[in-house]
Design an enzyme around this catalytic site. Sequence first.
Site, PDB file in Angstrom:
ATOM      1  N   CYS A 240       0.548   2.312  -1.642  1.00  0.00           N
ATOM      2  CA  CYS A 240       0.814   2.041  -0.231  1.00  0.00           C
ATOM      3  C   CYS A 240       2.285   1.726  -0.022  1.00  0.00           C
ATOM      4  CB  CYS A 240      -0.003   0.842   0.263  1.00  0.00           C
ATOM      5  SG  CYS A 240      -1.791   1.068   0.248  1.00  0.00           S
ATOM      6  N   ASP A 241       2.779   2.038   1.171  1.00  0.00           N
ATOM      7  CA  ASP A 241       4.112   1.608   1.552  1.00  0.00           C
ATOM      8  C   ASP A 241       4.168   1.449   3.067  1.00  0.00           C
ATOM      9  OD1 ASP A 241       6.941   1.324   0.141  1.00  0.00           O
ATOM     10  OD2 ASP A 241       7.251   2.069   2.166  1.00  0.00           O
TER      11      ASP A 241
END
Length: 208
Positions: free
Chosen positions: A72-73
């Site tokens: 995730c980012d």
Amino acid sequence: MSVRVVLASASPARVSVLRGAGIEPEVIVSGVDESRVEAAEPRELAMELARLKAEAVFASLDAPQDVIVIGCDSILVLDGAVHGKPYTDDVVRARWQAMRGRRGDLITGHHLIVARDGDGVGRTEAALTAVTFADVSDAEIEAYIATGEPHHCAGAFTIDGFGGAFVERLEGDHHNVIGLSVPLLRRMLATVGVEWTGLWNTTEQTGG
């Protein structure tokens, strides 16, 4: 069948979200240099960063099978400009002076790799949550800076800590603002034949 769930992120908030949803992840940090990644659009950037993190961790695993890797980012978009982690007092101060009393979009890219018998199947999606910030005073900004909390958060804020009082409204999944959209992840897993409820760590939840 026991499935290994690996979170390709050093974020304690993302670990907390998964644990709260009944999933106990193993954490492996990707080491991806986020500053070197570029994309034409903010959504594409968030997804590309998530993909790179997940793929780097997946590649580091020995004989990966029966494993789920989640990358995730998160980024904040304000006036079309992309903002990640601010790191310094000066950047936090400038960010909040620009955000206060206004609305921005928090975008989190998600990349999922599900491996069976050593072959990985990948999926990439992004979730967007509109965030309306309180019209905080200069004194409140300085007090927030002093906590040290905003320096390592995308957009220089959180909703699950000191910064929660400075967020007036959310439109979209609140988990996404913390760093991982649980509803989106459930849907992504379903597309590759993984049942969300099958990942629940019910022993921990029931104290058994």
